[in-house]
Design an enzyme around this catalytic site. Structure first.
Site, PDB file in Angstrom:
ATOM      1  N   HIS A 123      -7.442  34.863   8.601  1.00  0.00           N
ATOM      2  CA  HIS A 123      -7.597  36.219   8.967  1.00  0.00           C
ATOM      3  C   HIS A 123      -8.612  37.107   8.102  1.00  0.00           C
ATOM      4  O   HIS A 123      -9.529  37.942   8.638  1.00  0.00           O
ATOM      5  CB  HIS A 123      -6.378  37.124   9.487  1.00  0.00           C
ATOM      6  CG  HIS A 123      -5.378  36.439  10.593  1.00  0.00           C
ATOM      7  ND1 HIS A 123      -4.094  36.182  10.448  1.00  0.00           N
ATOM      8  CD2 HIS A 123      -5.530  36.189  11.899  1.00  0.00           C
ATOM      9  CE1 HIS A 123      -3.590  35.663  11.285  1.00  0.00           C
ATOM     10  NE2 HIS A 123      -4.453  35.622  12.453  1.00  0.00           N
ATOM     11  N   LYS A 149       6.858  39.527  23.276  1.00  0.00           N
ATOM     12  CA  LYS A 149       7.120  38.560  22.445  1.00  0.00           C
ATOM     13  C   LYS A 149       8.076  39.002  21.362  1.00  0.00           C
ATOM     14  O   LYS A 149       8.133  40.382  21.176  1.00  0.00           O
ATOM     15  CB  LYS A 149       5.569  38.291  21.772  1.00  0.00           C
ATOM     16  CG  LYS A 149       4.881  37.212  22.419  1.00  0.00           C
ATOM     17  CD  LYS A 149       3.806  36.824  21.283  1.00  0.00           C
ATOM     18  CE  LYS A 149       2.604  35.886  22.024  1.00  0.00           C
ATOM     19  NZ  LYS A 149       1.583  35.733  21.322  1.00  0.00           N
ATOM     20  N   ARG A 169     -11.518  28.719  14.679  1.00  0.00           N
ATOM     21  CA  ARG A 169     -11.239  27.614  13.630  1.00  0.00           C
ATOM     22  C   ARG A 169     -11.791  26.351  14.388  1.00  0.00           C
ATOM     23  O   ARG A 169     -12.337  25.465  13.345  1.00  0.00           O
ATOM     24  CB  ARG A 169      -9.761  27.601  13.336  1.00  0.00           C
ATOM     25  CG  ARG A 169      -9.236  28.809  13.035  1.00  0.00           C
ATOM     26  CD  ARG A 169      -7.575  28.769  13.066  1.00  0.00           C
ATOM     27  NE  ARG A 169      -7.345  28.750  14.594  1.00  0.00           N
ATOM     28  CZ  ARG A 169      -5.911  28.969  14.891  1.00  0.00           C
ATOM     29  NH1 ARG A 169      -4.932  29.047  14.138  1.00  0.00           N
ATOM     30  NH2 ARG A 169      -5.838  29.058  16.200  1.00  0.00           N
ATOM     31  N   SER A 221      -0.624  31.282  12.181  1.00  0.00           N
ATOM     32  CA  SER A 221       0.644  31.970  11.669  1.00  0.00           C
ATOM     33  C   SER A 221       1.570  31.423  12.056  1.00  0.00           C
ATOM     34  O   SER A 221       2.816  31.389  11.402  1.00  0.00           O
ATOM     35  CB  SER A 221       0.352  33.219  12.365  1.00  0.00           C
ATOM     36  OG  SER A 221      -0.718  34.098  12.020  1.00  0.00           O
TER      37      SER A 221
HETATM   38  O1  PNS Z   1      -3.844  36.822  17.242  1.00  0.00           O
HETATM   39  P1  PNS Z   1      -3.668  36.398  18.750  1.00  0.00           P
HETATM   40  O2  PNS Z   1      -1.998  36.553  19.409  1.00  0.00           O
HETATM   41  O3  PNS Z   1      -4.447  35.119  19.262  1.00  0.00           O
HETATM   42  O4  PNS Z   1      -4.404  37.756  19.449  1.00  0.00           O
HETATM   43  C1  PNS Z   1      -4.355  37.605  21.004  1.00  0.00           C
HETATM   44  C2  PNS Z   1      -4.955  39.035  21.375  1.00  0.00           C
HETATM   45  C3  PNS Z   1      -3.922  40.315  20.882  1.00  0.00           C
HETATM   46  C4  PNS Z   1      -6.266  39.424  20.980  1.00  0.00           C
HETATM   47  C5  PNS Z   1      -4.915  39.227  23.001  1.00  0.00           C
HETATM   48  O5  PNS Z   1      -3.448  38.879  23.390  1.00  0.00           O
HETATM   49  C6  PNS Z   1      -4.982  40.446  23.452  1.00  0.00           C
HETATM   50  O6  PNS Z   1      -5.965  41.150  23.465  1.00  0.00           O
HETATM   51  N1  PNS Z   1      -3.896  41.263  24.106  1.00  0.00           N
HETATM   52  C7  PNS Z   1      -4.077  42.719  24.469  1.00  0.00           C
HETATM   53  C8  PNS Z   1      -3.825  42.684  25.966  1.00  0.00           C
HETATM   54  C9  PNS Z   1      -5.190  42.411  26.577  1.00  0.00           C
HETATM   55  O7  PNS Z   1      -6.300  43.184  26.229  1.00  0.00           O
HETATM   56  N2  PNS Z   1      -5.419  41.383  27.639  1.00  0.00           N
HETATM   57  C10 PNS Z   1      -6.569  41.123  28.137  1.00  0.00           C
HETATM   58  C11 PNS Z   1      -7.420  40.232  27.398  1.00  0.00           C
HETATM   59  S1  PNS Z   1      -7.530  38.680  27.713  1.00  0.00           S
END
Ligand code: PNS
Length: 160
Positions: free
Chosen positions: A17, A41, A95, A133
């Site tokens: 990150h 979660k 990645r 993570s």
């Molecule tokens: O680190 P991660 O868990 O891969 O991040 C995922 C994240 C937080 C970017 C994604 O789950 C997100 O944007 N969540 C917020 C809800 C949202 O906007 N959903 C619609 C987009 S698909």
């Protein structure tokens, strides 16, 4: 001003990150690292711990560019957070090819929700391309050494 949001769970933040943030501050004048609060979660670290780890890691590793990085927690949609902070871009790291399918789906979904916000991808440095993570937490749980994978503050929190 070119402003970006880098959203994620950051449970916990890893060197992967940080590598993405380092790349993003070269391109964007301001980067908002946004920690998702997801009530469905159960993260290992709560919001404040995740935010604290990010802030410590940024000031340790980013030097003066850390002044252009904001940190916050958010719930709801990433695009709503982006609009709130007037960001025109969402930053995500890639990645490996395996990340691509999900990231493409998210980028298209976010574009549908907010056509004015574009997603920009940075390739994580090769030496961090194996990092996640989830694996870091598993290694730490079984007593493995995670010191090369996460910033010192996170390693302390994981083992302490
Ligand atoms: O680190 P991660 O868990 O891969 O991040 C995922 C994240 C937080 C970017 C994604 O789950 C997100 O944007 N969540 C917020 C809800 C949202 O906007 N959903 C619609 C987009 S698909």
């Amino acid at each position: 001003m070119r402003v970006a949001v880098y959203p994620g769970s950051f449970d916990p933040i890893t060197h992967g990150h940080l590598d993405v943030i380092r790349r993003a501050v070269v391109v964007f004048e301001r980067v908002h690292v946004a920690v998702l609060v997801n009530p469905r979660k159960s993260p290992l670290f709560d919001d404040e711990q995740r935010l604290g780890s990010i802030r410590e890691a940024l000031s340790e590793t980013l030097g003066e560019a850390a002044g252009r990085v904001e940190t916050a927690v958010f719930d709801g949609l990433t695009v709503d957070f982006a609009r709130r902070v007037q960001a025109g871009f969402i930053v995500r790291g890639l990645r490996a090819v395996s990340d691509f399918e999900f990231e493409l789906q998210m980028a298209h979904t976010n574009r549908k929700l907010a056509p004015e916000v574009d997603t920009v991808f940075f390739m994580t440095a090769l030496e961090y391309s194996y990092l996640s993570s989830t694996l870091v937490k598993e290694i730490a749980r079984f007593g493995g050494d995670v010191s090369a994978m996460v910033p010192a503050a996170v390693a302390r929190r994981l083992t302490g």
